[in-house]
Design a protein around this motif. Structure first.
Motif, PDB file in Angstrom:
ATOM      1  N   ASP A   1      -3.620   2.531  10.912  1.00 16.14           N
ATOM      2  CA  ASP A   1      -2.657   1.921   9.994  1.00 16.14           C
ATOM      3  C   ASP A   1      -2.034   3.095   9.244  1.00 16.14           C
ATOM      4  O   ASP A   1      -2.420   3.410   8.114  1.00 16.14           O
ATOM      5  CB  ASP A   1      -3.381   0.964   9.051  1.00 16.14           C
TER       6      ASP A   1
ATOM      7  N   ARG B   1      -0.677   2.387   5.080  1.00 13.03           N
ATOM      8  CA  ARG B   1      -1.266   3.623   4.684  1.00 13.03           C
ATOM      9  C   ARG B   1      -2.788   3.610   4.802  1.00 13.03           C
ATOM     10  O   ARG B   1      -3.434   4.583   4.480  1.00 13.03           O
ATOM     11  CB  ARG B   1      -0.937   3.890   3.190  1.00 13.03           C
TER      12      ARG B   1
ATOM     13  N   ASN C   1      -3.604   1.869  -2.814  1.00 15.13           N
ATOM     14  CA  ASN C   1      -3.792   2.344  -1.442  1.00 15.13           C
ATOM     15  C   ASN C   1      -3.009   3.631  -1.211  1.00 15.13           C
ATOM     16  O   ASN C   1      -2.462   3.833  -0.135  1.00 15.13           O
ATOM     17  CB  ASN C   1      -3.331   1.242  -0.470  1.00 15.13           C
TER      18      ASN C   1
ATOM     19  N   THR D   1      -7.293  -4.037   2.182  1.00 17.73           N
ATOM     20  CA  THR D   1      -5.852  -3.892   2.373  1.00 17.73           C
ATOM     21  C   THR D   1      -5.346  -5.047   3.233  1.00 17.73           C
ATOM     22  O   THR D   1      -6.132  -5.786   3.822  1.00 17.73           O
ATOM     23  CB  THR D   1      -5.501  -2.549   3.059  1.00 17.73           C
TER      24      THR D   1
ATOM     25  N   ASN E   1      -3.621  -5.170   6.157  1.00 15.92           N
ATOM     26  CA  ASN E   1      -3.753  -5.131   7.619  1.00 15.92           C
ATOM     27  C   ASN E   1      -4.868  -4.212   8.118  1.00 15.92           C
ATOM     28  O   ASN E   1      -5.571  -4.550   9.079  1.00 15.92           O
ATOM     29  CB  ASN E   1      -2.430  -4.646   8.238  1.00 15.92           C
ATOM     30  N   GLY E   2      -5.016  -3.048   7.492  1.00 12.31           N
ATOM     31  CA  GLY E   2      -5.951  -2.038   8.012  1.00 12.31           C
ATOM     32  C   GLY E   2      -7.394  -2.499   8.012  1.00 12.31           C
ATOM     33  O   GLY E   2      -8.116  -2.397   9.023  1.00 12.31           O
TER      34      GLY E   2
ATOM     35  N   HIS F   1       8.290  -1.189   7.296  1.00  6.56           N
ATOM     36  CA  HIS F   1       7.315  -0.846   6.261  1.00  6.56           C
ATOM     37  C   HIS F   1       7.743   0.369   5.437  1.00  6.56           C
ATOM     38  O   HIS F   1       7.430   0.452   4.250  1.00  6.56           O
ATOM     39  CB  HIS F   1       5.920  -0.655   6.862  1.00  6.56           C
TER      40      HIS F   1
HETATM   41  O1  3SL Z   1      -1.752  -3.200   5.283  1.00  6.13           O
HETATM   42  C1  3SL Z   1      -2.418  -2.243   4.958  1.00  6.13           C
HETATM   43  O2  3SL Z   1      -3.567  -2.081   5.327  1.00  6.13           O
HETATM   44  C2  3SL Z   1      -1.779  -1.243   4.005  1.00  6.13           C
HETATM   45  O3  3SL Z   1      -1.887   0.025   4.493  1.00  6.13           O
HETATM   46  C3  3SL Z   1      -0.392  -1.654   3.603  1.00  6.13           C
HETATM   47  S1  3SL Z   1       0.342  -0.670   2.351  1.00  6.13           S
HETATM   48  O4  3SL Z   1       0.901   0.526   2.923  1.00  6.13           O
HETATM   49  O5  3SL Z   1      -0.612  -0.345   1.334  1.00  6.13           O
HETATM   50  O6  3SL Z   1       1.423  -1.509   1.805  1.00  6.13           O
END
Ligand code: 3SL
Length: 234
Positions: free
Chosen positions: A27, A30, A81, A100, A102-103, A198
Motif C-alpha cells: 500500500d 501510505r 498514517n 488503516t 486498505n493496508g 489517491h
Molecule cells: O488505506 C490505507 O491503508 C492508507 O494507506 C490510506 S492513506 O494514505 O492513509 O489515506
C-alpha cells in the motif's frame, strides 16, 4: 522455476491460492510505507488492525495507536498514517498498533499464506532480494482503494516483477499489466501519478511531502514480516 503473480485489488484475492506462497503486501500510499519507515526507525513491532475499536484498545497494553480513515488521523489516536512522523527519535523502542482503510485489511485477507511481508517503493530492492532468496512462489497483493485498483500499488508490483524477472515465471496477465505500466512510468514516477485518484485525495489534505517520500525507492534495507500477530523485522 518459481512463479510470481499480482493481485490488483482485495476484491480479487479470493481467486488466489495463498497456501505455501510468499505474499508481498503493498500500500505505497501510505500504509506499507509507514510500516517500513516505523520499523526502520526503532518501532519494535506493529500490530495491524482493520477495526478501529480493537486498535484503540491496545493503548491499554502500552501501545502507541496510529490510524487513518479517509487519509485523516482518527480522533483520539496518537498518530495518523504519515511515514514522516516516524523519522523522529521520540518513538524509538515503542510498540505500535495501527489501523488503516486498505493496508491493514489486505494483511488480514492474506492469512493462510506461508509468509506475509510488507513492501513499498522505499524498500523495493530489499523485497526483491528477499523473494529471490525464497524457494516459494510469490503473490504481490495490491491493497488498492476500497476494493478498487490503484495506480501506485500497480506500479510497485510492476517494479518488483521487473527487478526479479530473471528468477520468476509470470503466472498471469496481471503481472504483465503491472510491468507494462511500470515501464511507461519509470522515468518519472511522481509525474506519472500526478492525476491518480489517491495522489489527488492526499494532495487535497496537503500531504505532498508524504507522497514524495513514499515514491522514493530504496531508502530502507529491511523487510518487515508478519510473525503471529506482529509485524517485525527478523
Ligand atoms: O488505506 C490505507 O491503508 C492508507 O494507506 C490510506 S492513506 O494514505 O492513509 O489515506
Amino acid at each position: 522455476m518459481k512463479k510470481i503473480d499480482v493481485c490488483l485489488s482485495p476484491e480479487l484475492i479470493k481467486l488466489y491460492d495463498l497456501k505455501n506462497k510468499v505474499v508481498v503486501i503493498v500500500d505505497v500510499l501510505r500504509a506499507s510505507s509507514t510500516m517500513v519507515t516505523a520499523l526502520a526507525n526503532g518501532i519494535t513491532h506493529i500490530r495491524p488492525y482493520s477495526n478501529i475499536d480493537a486498535c484503540e484498545e491496545m493503548r491499554n497494553s502500552g501501545y502507541l495507536i496510529a490510524g487513518e480513515r479517509g487519509g485523516d488521523i482518527i480522533k483520539g489516536f496518537d498518530l495518523g498514517n504519515s511515514p514522516l512522523k516516524f523519522l523522529q527519535e521520540k518513538y524509538f523502542g515503542e510498540k505500535l498498533a495501527m489501523t488503516t482503510t486498505n493496508g491493514t485489511l489486505a494483511i488480514k485477507l492474506s492469512k493462510g499464506a506461508s509468509k506475509i511481508i510488507i513492501g513499498g517503493m522505499i524498500n523495493l530492492e530489499a523485497v526483491a532480494n528477499f523473494i529471490n532468496n525464497q524457494n516459494k512462489d510469490v503473490i504481490i497483493f495490491c491493497a488498492g482503494w476500497k476494493g478498487k485498483v490503484n495506480l501506485e500499488d500497480t506500479l510497485f508490483a510492476g517494479a518488483l516483477v521487473d527487478r526479479v524477472s530473471e528468477n520468476f515465471e509470470l503466472e498471469c496477465d496481471a503481472s504483465m499489466v503491472a510491468r507494462a505500466v511500470y515501464s511507461e512510468a519509470k522515468n518519472d514516477i511522481i509525474g506519472y501519478l500526478k492525476n491518480s485518484s489517491h495522489v489527488n485525495r492526499l494532495a487535497k489534505l496537503g500531504i505532498i511531502k508524504d507522497i514524495e517520500f513514499c515514491l522514493t525507492p530504496d531508502q530502507f534495507d529491511i523487510v518487515p514480516e508478519l510473525d503471529g500477530d506482529n509485524i517485525m523485522v527478523r
